[in-house]
Scaffold this motif. Sequence first.
Motif, PDB file in Angstrom:
ATOM      1  N   ALA A  46      28.892  72.276  50.989  1.00 27.47           N
ATOM      2  CA  ALA A  46      29.841  71.880  52.031  1.00 27.47           C
ATOM      3  C   ALA A  46      29.283  70.756  52.905  1.00 27.47           C
ATOM      4  O   ALA A  46      30.008  69.842  53.299  1.00 27.47           O
ATOM      5  CB  ALA A  46      30.198  73.096  52.894  1.00 27.47           C
ATOM      6  N   TYR A  47      27.990  70.826  53.201  1.00 30.10           N
ATOM      7  CA  TYR A  47      27.390  69.796  54.058  1.00 30.10           C
ATOM      8  C   TYR A  47      27.340  68.448  53.342  1.00 30.10           C
ATOM      9  O   TYR A  47      27.579  67.400  53.950  1.00 30.10           O
ATOM     10  CB  TYR A  47      25.991  70.225  54.486  1.00 30.10           C
ATOM     11  N   VAL A  48      27.024  68.482  52.048  1.00 32.90           N
ATOM     12  CA  VAL A  48      27.010  67.243  51.266  1.00 32.90           C
ATOM     13  C   VAL A  48      28.395  66.609  51.243  1.00 32.90           C
ATOM     14  O   VAL A  48      28.547  65.383  51.247  1.00 32.90           O
ATOM     15  CB  VAL A  48      26.518  67.522  49.825  1.00 32.90           C
ATOM     16  N   ASN A  49      29.428  67.446  51.247  1.00 34.28           N
ATOM     17  CA  ASN A  49      30.809  66.962  51.200  1.00 34.28           C
ATOM     18  C   ASN A  49      31.467  66.965  52.580  1.00 34.28           C
ATOM     19  O   ASN A  49      32.700  67.025  52.674  1.00 34.28           O
ATOM     20  CB  ASN A  49      31.623  67.827  50.242  1.00 34.28           C
ATOM     21  N   LEU A  50      30.670  66.946  53.625  1.00 37.73           N
ATOM     22  CA  LEU A  50      31.188  66.947  54.992  1.00 37.73           C
ATOM     23  C   LEU A  50      32.151  65.780  55.198  1.00 37.73           C
ATOM     24  O   LEU A  50      31.809  64.616  54.963  1.00 37.73           O
ATOM     25  CB  LEU A  50      30.034  66.853  55.985  1.00 37.73           C
ATOM     26  N   GLY A  51      33.370  66.093  55.626  1.00 36.09           N
ATOM     27  CA  GLY A  51      34.388  65.072  55.833  1.00 36.09           C
ATOM     28  C   GLY A  51      35.231  64.792  54.604  1.00 36.09           C
ATOM     29  O   GLY A  51      36.267  64.130  54.700  1.00 36.09           O
ATOM     30  N   SER A  52      34.792  65.278  53.440  1.00 33.24           N
ATOM     31  CA  SER A  52      35.577  65.101  52.212  1.00 33.24           C
ATOM     32  C   SER A  52      36.688  66.140  52.155  1.00 33.24           C
ATOM     33  O   SER A  52      36.733  67.084  52.953  1.00 33.24           O
ATOM     34  CB  SER A  52      34.676  65.226  50.978  1.00 33.24           C
ATOM     35  N   SER A  53      37.551  66.011  51.192  1.00 34.25           N
ATOM     36  CA  SER A  53      38.660  66.945  51.045  1.00 34.25           C
ATOM     37  C   SER A  53      38.156  68.344  50.694  1.00 34.25           C
ATOM     38  O   SER A  53      37.193  68.505  49.932  1.00 34.25           O
ATOM     39  CB  SER A  53      39.614  66.459  49.948  1.00 34.25           C
ATOM     40  N   TRP A  54      38.826  69.355  51.245  1.00 31.05           N
ATOM     41  CA  TRP A  54      38.480  70.730  50.911  1.00 31.05           C
ATOM     42  C   TRP A  54      38.675  70.997  49.420  1.00 31.05           C
ATOM     43  O   TRP A  54      38.023  71.887  48.841  1.00 31.05           O
ATOM     44  CB  TRP A  54      39.347  71.698  51.720  1.00 31.05           C
ATOM     45  N   ARG A  55      39.513  70.207  48.764  1.00 31.83           N
ATOM     46  CA  ARG A  55      39.760  70.384  47.324  1.00 31.83           C
ATOM     47  C   ARG A  55      38.490  70.099  46.518  1.00 31.83           C
ATOM     48  O   ARG A  55      38.280  70.682  45.443  1.00 31.83           O
ATOM     49  CB  ARG A  55      40.886  69.455  46.886  1.00 31.83           C
ATOM     50  N   THR A  56      37.659  69.210  47.036  1.00 27.53           N
ATOM     51  CA  THR A  56      36.412  68.876  46.353  1.00 27.53           C
ATOM     52  C   THR A  56      35.505  70.091  46.226  1.00 27.53           C
ATOM     53  O   THR A  56      34.825  70.282  45.209  1.00 27.53           O
ATOM     54  CB  THR A  56      35.671  67.759  47.113  1.00 27.53           C
ATOM     55  N   LEU A  57      35.497  70.948  47.254  1.00 30.34           N
ATOM     56  CA  LEU A  57      34.657  72.139  47.217  1.00 30.34           C
ATOM     57  C   LEU A  57      35.077  73.081  46.095  1.00 30.34           C
ATOM     58  O   LEU A  57      34.223  73.714  45.444  1.00 30.34           O
ATOM     59  CB  LEU A  57      34.719  72.870  48.562  1.00 30.34           C
ATOM     60  N   TYR A  58      36.374  73.182  45.858  1.00 29.11           N
ATOM     61  CA  TYR A  58      36.841  74.047  44.761  1.00 29.11           C
ATOM     62  C   TYR A  58      36.433  73.485  43.404  1.00 29.11           C
ATOM     63  O   TYR A  58      36.099  74.246  42.479  1.00 29.11           O
ATOM     64  CB  TYR A  58      38.355  74.232  44.848  1.00 29.11           C
ATOM     65  N   LEU A  59      36.457  72.176  43.261  1.00 26.35           N
ATOM     66  CA  LEU A  59      36.029  71.580  41.995  1.00 26.35           C
ATOM     67  C   LEU A  59      34.528  71.753  41.788  1.00 26.35           C
ATOM     68  O   LEU A  59      34.075  72.039  40.667  1.00 26.35           O
ATOM     69  CB  LEU A  59      36.403  70.093  41.965  1.00 26.35           C
ATOM     70  N   TRP A  60      33.739  71.624  42.847  1.00 27.14           N
ATOM     71  CA  TRP A  60      32.294  71.790  42.752  1.00 27.14           C
ATOM     72  C   TRP A  60      31.925  73.204  42.313  1.00 27.14           C
ATOM     73  O   TRP A  60      30.909  73.409  41.648  1.00 27.14           O
ATOM     74  CB  TRP A  60      31.639  71.494  44.104  1.00 27.14           C
ATOM     75  N   THR A  61      32.707  74.192  42.699  1.00 32.16           N
ATOM     76  CA  THR A  61      32.385  75.585  42.379  1.00 32.16           C
ATOM     77  C   THR A  61      33.081  76.086  41.119  1.00 32.16           C
ATOM     78  O   THR A  61      32.557  76.966  40.432  1.00 32.16           O
ATOM     79  CB  THR A  61      32.761  76.496  43.559  1.00 32.16           C
ATOM     80  N   SER A  62      34.242  75.540  40.790  1.00 30.39           N
ATOM     81  CA  SER A  62      35.033  76.062  39.671  1.00 30.39           C
ATOM     82  C   SER A  62      34.680  75.437  38.326  1.00 30.39           C
ATOM     83  O   SER A  62      34.651  76.132  37.301  1.00 30.39           O
ATOM     84  CB  SER A  62      36.528  75.852  39.945  1.00 30.39           C
ATOM     85  N   VAL A  63      34.432  74.139  38.307  1.00 33.09           N
ATOM     86  CA  VAL A  63      34.142  73.462  37.033  1.00 33.09           C
ATOM     87  C   VAL A  63      32.863  73.996  36.384  1.00 33.09           C
ATOM     88  O   VAL A  63      32.857  74.300  35.179  1.00 33.09           O
ATOM     89  CB  VAL A  63      34.077  71.933  37.231  1.00 33.09           C
ATOM     90  N   PRO A  64      31.750  74.143  37.132  1.00 31.41           N
ATOM     91  CA  PRO A  64      30.557  74.744  36.505  1.00 31.41           C
ATOM     92  C   PRO A  64      30.818  76.156  35.991  1.00 31.41           C
ATOM     93  O   PRO A  64      30.277  76.550  34.950  1.00 31.41           O
ATOM     94  CB  PRO A  64      29.523  74.742  37.635  1.00 31.41           C
ATOM     95  N   CYS A  65      31.653  76.917  36.712  1.00 32.14           N
ATOM     96  CA  CYS A  65      31.973  78.271  36.275  1.00 32.14           C
ATOM     97  C   CYS A  65      32.752  78.249  34.959  1.00 32.14           C
ATOM     98  O   CYS A  65      32.549  79.102  34.086  1.00 32.14           O
ATOM     99  CB  CYS A  65      32.774  78.988  37.363  1.00 32.14           C
ATOM    100  N   ALA A  66      33.642  77.274  34.797  1.00 33.88           N
ATOM    101  CA  ALA A  66      34.402  77.150  33.550  1.00 33.88           C
ATOM    102  C   ALA A  66      33.463  76.844  32.380  1.00 33.88           C
ATOM    103  O   ALA A  66      33.603  77.405  31.280  1.00 33.88           O
ATOM    104  CB  ALA A  66      35.459  76.058  33.685  1.00 33.88           C
TER     105      ALA A  66
END
Length: 490
Positions: free
Chosen positions: A231-251
């Motif tokens: 979250a800190y690395v993506n501070l100010g970025s879209s909240w949607r980015t956080l879901y991609l960061w966590t979901s794609v590796p899981c897939a």
Amino acid sequence: MVNTEPLLPINSDEIHNGDLKEPPLSFSSDHLDGSSDNLLSQLINLLFVSLAWTFDAQLTFVNIFTDADPAWHCTSGDSSGASSCLSASTPCGLPPGSWAWDFPAHASVISEWALECASPTVVGLPASAFFAGSLAGGILLATLSDSALGRKNMLLLSCLTMSLAGVLTALAPDVWTYSALRFLCGCGRSTVSSTALVLISETVSGRWRDKVSIVGFLFFTLGFLSLPAIAYVNLGSSWRTLYLWTSVPCACYSVLLCFFIKESPRWLSVQGANKIDAAASKSSSNFSTIKIIWNRKWASQRLIASMIASFGIGMVYTGMPLNAGNLGTDIYLSTALNALAEVPSALAALFIVGVTDRRLSVLGFTAACGALNIACVFLGTKAWRTAAEVASFFSVCTAFDVMLIYCVELFPTCVRGSAMSLIRLAIVLGGAIAPMLVAVGRRWSFVSFGVFGLVIAFCGLATVCLPETRGRSIRDTMEEEEEEEEDCRK
């Protein structure tokens, strides 16, 4: 052909002592020779299964940052609203132009969809929908790991559903679609941790069971601890980015599951020998294992008491990280401290299960957690409240870890997956209520911290009704468990 090689060899003494009754699995000599290549393969299998906990943690707590109240500030654009802005605690009701968000609106669902004036029910809906989905998934999928799918395929289905739902969540156009997709994600993750824990526990000998269970808890901590960093690395970025960061590796992980993990040898043994309880016929439904538990008084009593204790633990375990924003401190710091508290709690659980009773441990840590939560209501300074909150979270994490190990030992192999899914269901039910309490607690702290403290303290008392399992081997059938129970009474 499925490889039934056990992680960390099940030794012959355990087979003779009843930890695996006849007909035992067919172990070839290379399974027991302790060669370095063999042990390395087993260790990789253990770590790969445990990795599922990391993604479970990330997709469970990602909304701490995606749904957070964004920071805002007053502007000088509207002098008539300047005085009211300076005295306001929220931007709700302030004249347009008198205030602005500190970051772009897309940084949080609150600011992107203008939910700053929405009711606590709407604000807490996505988080509650996630846990409601976990509740529904737990009901629908509870017995599949014991019957049709087995441990490995159940874990694969859960991780794949969870990850795909997470990717779709990044495309949500409004809060209602967002909540629906969080519900689907919760439905998928409902059996991830319980299935992974059962799979690990059933592939090791009794002397290793406590130790390898802790590995899963540490991987969950890794996932939780990684969230503030992402979250800190993506501070100010879209909240949607956080879901991609966590979901794609899981897939990607879900695909690799097909090739890198092995099915539980205990489950294969029970299935191959047709040792599911006589009450369940081949034509019975997938819920037959729940009937087996319910038709035996000792089993149903254990399940009910375990679910009551797990309900209280689940409410506080889920609610405390979500409640971090109500402390009045930096949300990144609070979340990181909570995540770090999971590391010593896992190590403490590893030590505790080796030296003291499970029942006494759970009872003590739930009582301590309750007292510390109530203390958060009355402590005046932010520093002391934060210290009490972190100590409280440490206590509930330790109770959570010990309780899961305890529950694995309370039920035999033929119903263990179903029992653990129902216990997980109770944890999720408590978690589903927590976001609403957190939302109301933004105004009245007792509604969150106070209720958390009272619930976990009273629910923890249910463990008094459970038998102690320290030093006992786990059993495969209901009959073996009943024989063990009778021997303990003599």
